[in-house]
Design an enzyme around this catalytic site. Structure first.
Site, mmCIF file in Angstrom:
data_model
loop_
_atom_site.group_PDB
_atom_site.id
_atom_site.type_symbol
_atom_site.label_atom_id
_atom_site.label_comp_id
_atom_site.label_asym_id
_atom_site.label_seq_id
_atom_site.Cartn_x
_atom_site.Cartn_y
_atom_site.Cartn_z
ATOM 1 N N HIS A 68 169.810 22.988 -11.504
ATOM 2 C CA HIS A 68 168.517 23.672 -11.403
ATOM 3 C C HIS A 68 168.235 23.990 -9.935
ATOM 4 C CE1 HIS A 68 166.622 22.174 -15.418
ATOM 5 N NE2 HIS A 68 167.934 22.341 -15.547
ATOM 6 N N GLU A 110 165.625 23.678 -8.109
ATOM 7 C CA GLU A 110 164.913 22.634 -7.366
ATOM 8 C C GLU A 110 165.861 21.534 -6.912
ATOM 9 O OE1 GLU A 110 162.106 23.740 -10.879
ATOM 10 O OE2 GLU A 110 164.251 23.794 -10.443
ATOM 11 N N CYS A 144 160.706 21.289 -14.498
ATOM 12 C CA CYS A 144 160.874 20.483 -15.705
ATOM 13 C C CYS A 144 160.779 18.997 -15.331
ATOM 14 C CB CYS A 144 162.222 20.785 -16.345
ATOM 15 S SG CYS A 144 163.634 20.214 -15.363
ATOM 16 N N CYS A 150 163.455 17.859 -12.758
ATOM 17 C CA CYS A 150 163.162 18.331 -11.407
ATOM 18 C C CYS A 150 161.928 17.636 -10.828
ATOM 19 C CB CYS A 150 163.003 19.842 -11.404
ATOM 20 S SG CYS A 150 164.562 20.678 -11.773
#
Length: 141
Positions: free
Chosen positions: A47, A49, A77, A80
């Site tokens: 991801h 992040e 999410c 993260c």
């Protein structure tokens, strides 16, 4: 948010959900950027992040990103959000809400949960329409 949006567009090139992230230091200088790379690398933790936090930690030589700000195009999410707390990010700025899997205000609110030892200041809805349009367009197409 402009750099994060540019990173989000890079994710499109590899078929990833267009999410971009930027980490800045206390002075506002950019220290790391990233975009989703799950499809590109086959890594479920790829991801934007998480990748931006890893790159920032590497550049600073420490996992403690106290005083840093993470800017991301979509509400993080749960994974993260946990990484944000673990990295001790001071401020999180994000664009669009994620009603499906968001963990910073919509479904859950992990980064401001008073039961946890670390928390972050959250600024939500920055360039929300533009950030949301990128993600909606990706799933529509």
């Amino acid at each position: 948010m402009g750099i994060a949006l540019g990173e989000a567009e890079l994710a499109l090139a590899s078929g990833d959900v267009p999410i971009g992230a930027v980490v800045t230091d206390a002075s506002g200088a950019v220290i790391a950027t990233a975009h989703n790379e799950r499809e590109l690398t086959g890594d479920p933790t790829g991801h934007a992040e998480v990748l931006a936090l890893r790159r920032a930690a590497e550049r600073l030589g420490t996992w403690r990103l106290d005083g840093c700000t993470l800017v991301v195009t979509l509400e993080p999410c749960a994974m993260c959000a946990g990484a944000i707390l673990s990295a001790r990010i001071g401020t999180l700025v994000y664009g669009a809400w994620d009603d499906k899997a968001g963990a910073v205000g919509s479904r859950y609110d992990l980064v401001r949960d008073r039961r946890l030892p670390e928390r972050a200041v959250v600024i939500a809805g920055v360039r929300e329409a533009e950030c949301g349009a990128l993600v909606r367009g990706f799933f529509r197409d």
